[in-house]
Design an enzyme around this catalytic site. Structure first.
Site, PDB file in Angstrom:
ATOM      1  N   TYR A  13      10.700  -1.628  43.695  1.00  0.00           N
ATOM      2  CA  TYR A  13      10.101  -1.373  45.009  1.00  0.00           C
ATOM      3  C   TYR A  13       8.656  -0.907  44.883  1.00  0.00           C
ATOM      4  CZ  TYR A  13      14.753  -1.831  46.968  1.00  0.00           C
ATOM      5  OH  TYR A  13      15.971  -2.333  47.359  1.00  0.00           O
ATOM      6  N   CYS A  14       7.994  -0.903  46.032  1.00  0.00           N
ATOM      7  CA  CYS A  14       6.599  -0.485  46.151  1.00  0.00           C
ATOM      8  C   CYS A  14       6.374   0.857  45.477  1.00  0.00           C
ATOM      9  CB  CYS A  14       6.227  -0.373  47.627  1.00  0.00           C
ATOM     10  SG  CYS A  14       4.628   0.351  47.931  1.00  0.00           S
ATOM     11  N   PRO A  15       5.303   1.053  44.718  1.00  0.00           N
ATOM     12  CA  PRO A  15       4.301   0.051  44.366  1.00  0.00           C
ATOM     13  C   PRO A  15       4.572  -0.617  43.013  1.00  0.00           C
ATOM     14  CG  PRO A  15       3.494   2.207  43.766  1.00  0.00           C
ATOM     15  CD  PRO A  15       4.920   2.394  44.230  1.00  0.00           C
ATOM     16  N   GLY A  16       5.848  -0.689  42.600  1.00  0.00           N
ATOM     17  CA  GLY A  16       6.193  -1.261  41.292  1.00  0.00           C
ATOM     18  C   GLY A  16       5.618  -2.650  41.052  1.00  0.00           C
ATOM     19  N   ASP A  40      10.516  -7.457  47.075  1.00  0.00           N
ATOM     20  CA  ASP A  40      10.078  -6.392  47.972  1.00  0.00           C
ATOM     21  C   ASP A  40       9.136  -6.982  49.031  1.00  0.00           C
ATOM     22  OD1 ASP A  40       9.627  -3.581  48.708  1.00  0.00           O
ATOM     23  OD2 ASP A  40       7.634  -3.876  47.875  1.00  0.00           O
TER      24      ASP A  40
END
Lengths: 76, 129
Positions: A13-16, A40
């Site tokens: 998920y953000c910001p991954g 995502d």
């Protein structure tokens, strides 16, 4: 010779996914194309914003099934 | 245009550390000048060998660990490595914990006092978590 690389950042998920892209962007050469795969939805909005702000090129963005394919080119 | 962002981390809860790390990593990797100042309950997580996870403040904190969200320590590290963010320990917290800079994770800069931090922060945005 420019290269093309696929970065699989699905199921994070953000910001991954954005940080994955940025990591590979730093290592890439000018002209290289990177394709980020992400599940995502927020990333699909965030990546073009980042590319625009930093000044690279957004090549394409499409959702295939559950997976976003975000293709970008390093321009500097 | 790049901006100057100062982040102050004092809380030791997972949600607050996560949000601070998200902003720090994205801003730094986008070219903003980022400084993160760690004090109070936020600093001990960055002592080398610290394995205990930050406690969740609410339901969302539990979601963060169940889903594949990058851990806050990884995001702070990326902020420093990819975007040259400065991670600074508060000198008062260093003194109270009775530790030295060498005992903190390698991305950390020197112990910094408030006078120095505030003069650096001048003209920038300051966010507190």
């Amino acid at each position: 010779m420019s290269e093309s690389k696929i970065i699989d950042a699905c199921n994070t998920y953000c910001p991954g996914p954005l940080m994955e892209l940025i990591t590979y962007m730093k290592q890439a050469k000018v002209g290289d194309t990177l394709e980020l795969l992400s599940t995502d939805n927020g990333t699909a909005n965030d990546v073009p914003e980042w590319i625009n702000k930093v000044g690279h090129e957004m090549v394409s963005s499409e959702k295939v099934g559950e997976v976003w394919h975000l293709k970008v080119r390093k321009t500097k | 245009m790049s901006q100057k962002i100062q982040i102050v981390c004092v809380s030791g809860t997972r949600e607050k550390l996560q949000m601070a790390a998200m902003i720090a990593s994205v801003a730094a990797a986008t070219g903003d000048e980022v400084t993160v100042f760690f004090s109070m309950n936020a600093l001990p997580y960055f002592i080398k060998g610290h394995v205990e996870d930050a406690p969740a403040e609410g339901e969302f904190g539990a979601l963060l660990t169940q889903k594949g969200v990058p851990p806050f320590k990884q995001l702070f590290r990326q902020a420093a490595e990819l975007g040259d963010a400065k991670l600074l320990p508060c000198s008062m917290a260093i003194d109270l914990l009775n530790i030295t800079q060498d005992e903190l994770d390698p991305e950390f800069g020197p112990p910094t006092g408030l006078t120095h931090f505030l003069s650096d922060a001048e003209g920038g945005q300051l966010l507190t978590f």
